[in-house]
Design a protein around this motif. Structure first.
Motif, PDB file in Angstrom:
ATOM      1  N   ARG A  95       0.842  -1.199   0.000  1.00 42.09           N
ATOM      2  CA  ARG A  95       0.000   0.000   0.000  1.00 42.09           C
ATOM      3  C   ARG A  95       0.878   1.251   0.000  1.00 42.09           C
ATOM      4  O   ARG A  95       1.761   1.380   0.845  1.00 42.09           O
ATOM      5  N   PRO A  96       0.626   2.170  -0.911  1.00 36.02           N
ATOM      6  CA  PRO A  96       1.391   3.420  -0.923  1.00 36.02           C
ATOM      7  C   PRO A  96       1.012   4.285   0.278  1.00 36.02           C
ATOM      8  O   PRO A  96       0.084   3.955   1.041  1.00 36.02           O
ATOM      9  N   PHE A  97       1.708   5.408   0.426  1.00 37.72           N
ATOM     10  CA  PHE A  97       1.510   6.246   1.613  1.00 37.72           C
ATOM     11  C   PHE A  97       0.064   6.654   1.834  1.00 37.72           C
ATOM     12  O   PHE A  97      -0.456   6.555   2.952  1.00 37.72           O
ATOM     13  N   ASP A  98      -0.616   7.133   0.800  1.00 40.06           N
ATOM     14  CA  ASP A  98      -1.999   7.596   0.969  1.00 40.06           C
ATOM     15  C   ASP A  98      -2.898   6.494   1.525  1.00 40.06           C
ATOM     16  O   ASP A  98      -3.742   6.737   2.394  1.00 40.06           O
ATOM     17  N   THR A  99      -2.714   5.268   1.027  1.00 45.52           N
ATOM     18  CA  THR A  99      -3.523   4.145   1.509  1.00 45.52           C
ATOM     19  C   THR A  99      -3.149   3.784   2.947  1.00 45.52           C
ATOM     20  O   THR A  99      -4.018   3.481   3.768  1.00 45.52           O
ATOM     21  N   LEU A 100      -1.862   3.809   3.250  1.00 48.21           N
ATOM     22  CA  LEU A 100      -1.425   3.544   4.627  1.00 48.21           C
ATOM     23  C   LEU A 100      -1.983   4.596   5.580  1.00 48.21           C
ATOM     24  O   LEU A 100      -2.407   4.287   6.702  1.00 48.21           O
ATOM     25  N   LEU A 130      -1.304  -2.603  12.561  1.00 51.07           N
ATOM     26  CA  LEU A 130      -0.297  -1.534  12.547  1.00 51.07           C
ATOM     27  C   LEU A 130       1.093  -2.084  12.234  1.00 51.07           C
ATOM     28  O   LEU A 130       1.912  -1.403  11.616  1.00 51.07           O
ATOM     29  N   ARG A 131       1.358  -3.312  12.648  1.00 56.24           N
ATOM     30  CA  ARG A 131       2.631  -3.943  12.286  1.00 56.24           C
ATOM     31  C   ARG A 131       2.713  -4.128  10.771  1.00 56.24           C
ATOM     32  O   ARG A 131       3.774  -3.948  10.168  1.00 56.24           O
ATOM     33  N   ALA A 132       1.583  -4.461  10.170  1.00 56.37           N
ATOM     34  CA  ALA A 132       1.552  -4.613   8.715  1.00 56.37           C
ATOM     35  C   ALA A 132       1.757  -3.263   8.026  1.00 56.37           C
ATOM     36  O   ALA A 132       2.418  -3.182   6.984  1.00 56.37           O
ATOM     37  N   VAL A 133       1.209  -2.207   8.620  1.00 53.99           N
ATOM     38  CA  VAL A 133       1.421  -0.857   8.085  1.00 53.99           C
ATOM     39  C   VAL A 133       2.903  -0.514   8.132  1.00 53.99           C
ATOM     40  O   VAL A 133       3.483  -0.032   7.140  1.00 53.99           O
ATOM     41  N   ARG A 134       3.535  -0.769   9.255  1.00 54.70           N
ATOM     42  CA  ARG A 134       4.967  -0.488   9.394  1.00 54.70           C
ATOM     43  C   ARG A 134       5.788  -1.331   8.432  1.00 54.70           C
ATOM     44  O   ARG A 134       6.796  -0.873   7.881  1.00 54.70           O
ATOM     45  N   GLN A 135       5.354  -2.570   8.221  1.00 60.21           N
ATOM     46  CA  GLN A 135       6.051  -3.458   7.295  1.00 60.21           C
ATOM     47  C   GLN A 135       6.020  -2.892   5.872  1.00 60.21           C
ATOM     48  O   GLN A 135       7.053  -2.846   5.192  1.00 60.21           O
ATOM     49  N   ASP A 136       4.848  -2.451   5.430  1.00 56.25           N
ATOM     50  CA  ASP A 136       4.733  -1.840   4.104  1.00 56.25           C
ATOM     51  C   ASP A 136       5.578  -0.578   4.003  1.00 56.25           C
ATOM     52  O   ASP A 136       6.197  -0.301   2.970  1.00 56.25           O
ATOM     53  N   MET A 137       5.599   0.189   5.078  1.00 55.91           N
ATOM     54  CA  MET A 137       6.375   1.426   5.113  1.00 55.91           C
ATOM     55  C   MET A 137       7.868   1.135   4.958  1.00 55.91           C
ATOM     56  O   MET A 137       8.572   1.802   4.189  1.00 55.91           O
ATOM     57  N   ILE A 138       8.349   0.117   5.654  1.00 58.17           N
ATOM     58  CA  ILE A 138       9.777  -0.218   5.636  1.00 58.17           C
ATOM     59  C   ILE A 138      10.187  -0.811   4.291  1.00 58.17           C
ATOM     60  O   ILE A 138      11.239  -0.464   3.740  1.00 58.17           O
ATOM     61  N   ILE A 139       9.366  -1.707   3.754  1.00 57.31           N
ATOM     62  CA  ILE A 139       9.703  -2.341   2.469  1.00 57.31           C
ATOM     63  C   ILE A 139       9.830  -1.288   1.373  1.00 57.31           C
ATOM     64  O   ILE A 139      10.733  -1.344   0.536  1.00 57.31           O
ATOM     65  N   GLN A 140       8.931  -0.303   1.381  1.00 57.32           N
ATOM     66  CA  GLN A 140       8.974   0.748   0.366  1.00 57.32           C
ATOM     67  C   GLN A 140       9.989   1.838   0.682  1.00 57.32           C
ATOM     68  O   GLN A 140      10.275   2.693  -0.158  1.00 57.32           O
ATOM     69  N   ILE A 148       7.145   9.779   9.217  1.00 60.48           N
ATOM     70  CA  ILE A 148       6.799  10.504  10.444  1.00 60.48           C
ATOM     71  C   ILE A 148       5.288  10.575  10.622  1.00 60.48           C
ATOM     72  O   ILE A 148       4.758  10.354  11.713  1.00 60.48           O
ATOM     73  N   CYS A 149       4.582  10.870   9.536  1.00 54.46           N
ATOM     74  CA  CYS A 149       3.111  10.928   9.592  1.00 54.46           C
ATOM     75  C   CYS A 149       2.522   9.605  10.045  1.00 54.46           C
ATOM     76  O   CYS A 149       1.522   9.564  10.762  1.00 54.46           O
ATOM     77  N   ILE A 150       3.136   8.517   9.621  1.00 52.31           N
ATOM     78  CA  ILE A 150       2.635   7.186   9.966  1.00 52.31           C
ATOM     79  C   ILE A 150       2.958   6.837  11.412  1.00 52.31           C
ATOM     80  O   ILE A 150       2.114   6.306  12.149  1.00 52.31           O
ATOM     81  N   LEU A 151       4.173   7.126  11.855  1.00 49.01           N
ATOM     82  CA  LEU A 151       4.633   6.666  13.160  1.00 49.01           C
ATOM     83  C   LEU A 151       4.095   7.476  14.341  1.00 49.01           C
ATOM     84  O   LEU A 151       3.924   6.940  15.437  1.00 49.01           O
ATOM     85  N   GLN A 152       3.826   8.757  14.150  1.00 52.12           N
ATOM     86  CA  GLN A 152       3.380   9.585  15.293  1.00 52.12           C
ATOM     87  C   GLN A 152       2.097   9.045  15.931  1.00 52.12           C
ATOM     88  O   GLN A 152       2.055   8.856  17.157  1.00 52.12           O
ATOM     89  N   PRO A 153       1.033   8.781  15.176  1.00 51.81           N
ATOM     90  CA  PRO A 153      -0.169   8.226  15.817  1.00 51.81           C
ATOM     91  C   PRO A 153       0.042   6.821  16.358  1.00 51.81           C
ATOM     92  O   PRO A 153      -0.590   6.439  17.352  1.00 51.81           O
TER      93      PRO A 153
END
Length: 389
Positions: A95-100, A130-140, A148-153
Motif C-alpha cells: 500500500r502506498p503512503f496515501d492508503t497507509l 499496525l505492524r503490517a502498516v509499518r512493514q509496508d512502510m519499511i519495504i517501500q 513521520i506521519c505514519i509513526l506519530q499516531p
C-alpha cells in the motif's frame, strides 16, 4: 517538490504542507531499488479472497449477521512473516503512503471505537494491523515526512494502550511484547526527527520538515524520557536537543521528573505526576510499582523499628494509592507488618518497617489510578491517539 500530506477522518481534517526533496528520485540516482506500492485498498484483493475462503477473518472484519463473509470496507491487511521475502515486495500487495494513511485513520478512529468488542480484542487486532502498516512502510522505504506521519499516531496508540491494558491478565495482554513494539516505533520516530533536523541544518531554506511535527514532537520526546524514566541515555538526548524542543513545557517537566527519579526523590516524583498531561501521566504510572517498591525499601531502612508505626493514611497519600486495601496488599507482598486502626482503643493504624523483613524479590502489580483516568476521559480515544490532544 511540494507535497501535501493530508489526514482526514469524518468531520476533522488536518493538512500539512511541507517542502521536501524527492527522496525516491534520490534513491534511483544512487541505484537503490525503489518499490512503490500499487494497492489502493486497506487489504489487497488476493488476501481478502484467501482469508475469506480459508475462514481466517477476524471478528471485526466479518459482515453483520454472517460468520464467513468479509466486510470489504473493514478488511485490513494482516501482518505476516514470509520465508520468501519476494512475495512481500510485490507492488500489488503493498500500500502506498496515501492508503497507509487512510488505514491508520480507519484503525485509530473506526476500529478503536468498536465498543461491541472488548478492548483487548480491539487492541490485538489494531496492533497486528499496525505492524503490517509499518512493514509496508519499511519495504517501500518511504520518505522521512511520510514515515513521520505514519509513526506519530502509532506511538500515541502504544502510549495509550500501555496504560489502558496495564491491569489485564497475561492471557489478554503481554506488556513485554507491547513495550518492544513501543520502543521500536518510538526510537525509529526519534531517529527520523534527527535526520530531518540534520538535513535542515545542512540545507537551510531548502526544506522545512519541522512544520510537519512541530505540534507532536515535544510530546513524543517527553514520552520517550518518561517511558525510560531515569535512563541516562534518554536524559542525555533530551538535554542535547535544540533549544526549540528542549524548552517546551512538556519536555521540561519530563526532564524534571526523570531527574527526580534518578536522584531517588520518589515523593517529589509522585507529587509531580499529578500535574502531568494525560498521556505523560499515564506513562509514569506504569513505573509506579518500581517507585513504590524502592520507596518502601528505603523506608524499611530509615524507619526500622519494632515500636514505630508509619501512618497508613500518609503512606497512601505519598505513594498515590487509590485505597488503603491496595496499599496493604503491597505492604504484605513486601513482607512488612501493618496494624489496622482500632477506634475502640483509640489505636492508629500504621506500617511497621523493618530492614530485615523486606522482600527484595517481590514484583508489585501495575494499577490504574482515578486522577489519570479522569485526565484521559476528557478526550475521545481517537483524539488522543491520532492527535495527542
Amino acid at each position: 517538490m511540494l507535497g501535501c500530506i493530508s489526514y482526514k477522518y469524518h468531520t476533522r481534517f488536518v493538512a500539512i504542507v511541507v517542502t521536501s526533496c524527492d527522496e525516491k528520485n534520490q534513491r534511483k540516482m544512487q541505484n537503490k531499488p525503489v518499490i512503490i506500492g500499487k494497492c489502493t485498498q486497506m487489504c489487497p484483493e488476493s488476501e481478502i479472497t484467501m482469508r475469506e475462503s480459508q475462514r481466517l477473518l477476524h471478528p471485526m472484519e466479518i459482515l453483520t449477521h454472517s460468520k464467513t463473509k468479509a466486510d470489504r470496507t473493514k478488511m485490513v491487511k494482516e501482518f505476516c512473516r514470509s520465508s520468501a521475502g519476494q512475495h512481500m515486495q510485490k507492488p500489488e500487495v503493498l500500500r502506498p503512503f496515501d492508503t497507509l494513511n487512510d488505514t491508520i485513520a480507519y484503525l485509530l478512529f473506526e476500529a478503536i471505537n468498536m465498543d461491541e468488542f472488548a478492548f483487548h480484542i480491539r487492541y490485538d487486532y489494531i496492533c497486528d494491523r499496525l505492524r503490517a502498516v509499518r512493514q509496508d512502510m519499511i519495504i517501500q522505504d518511504l520518505p522521512k515526512h511520510e514515515a513521520i506521519c505514519i509513526l506519530q499516531p502509532i506511538v500515541r496508540f502504544y502510549t495509550y494502550a500501555s496504560y489502558r491494558m496495564c491491569d489485564e491478565p497475561l492471557q489478554k495482554y503481554d506488556p513485554h511484547l507491547n513495550n518492544k513494539h513501543f520502543q521500536e516505533c518510538l526510537k525509529r520516530l526519534l531517529s527520523l526527527y534527527d535526520d530531518c533536523e540534520e538535513f535542515e541544518t545542512r540545507f537551510p531554506h531548502r526544506i522545512d520538515y519541522s512544520t510537519l511535527y512541530a505540534d507532536s514532537r515535544p510530546q513524543i520526546e517527553a514520552i520517550y524520557v518518561l517511558f525510560n524514566l531515569g535512563s541516562g541515555e534518554a536524559l542525555n538526548r533530551a538535554l542535547r536537543l535544540n533549544e526549540r524542543w528542549k524548552n517546551t513545557a512538556e519536555l521540561q517537566v519530563a526532564i524534571k521528573v526523570s531527574l527526580l527519579y534518578r536522584n531517588n526523590n520518589f515523593v517529589a516524583v509522585c507529587r509531580l505526576v499529578k500535574t502531568l498531561p494525560h498521556l505523560m501521566a499515564a506513562i509514569v504510572m506504569l513505573r509506579m510499582p518500581a517507585i513504590r517498591k524502592t520507596c518502601l525499601q528505603v523506608m524499611s531502612w530509615g524507619y526500622s523499628s519494632k515500636n514505630l508505626r508509619f501512618p497508613l493514611e500518609k503512606l497512601q497519600e505519598l505513594l498515590l494509592y487509590e485505597s488503603q486495601d491496595e496499599l496493604l496488599e503491597d505492604v504484605k507482598c513486601c513482607g512488612l507488618e501493618y496494624h489496622l486502626p482500632d477506634d475502640i482503643f483509640d489505636v492508629k493504624g500504621g506500617v511497621v518497617f523493618g530492614k530485615d523483613k523486606f522482600n527484595v524479590d517481590v514484583n508489585l502489580g501495575v494499577r490504574k489510578v482515578n486522577f489519570v483516568n479522569e485526565k484521559l476521559k476528557k478526550y475521545k480515544v481517537h483524539e488522543l491517539v491520532l492527535f495527542g490532544n
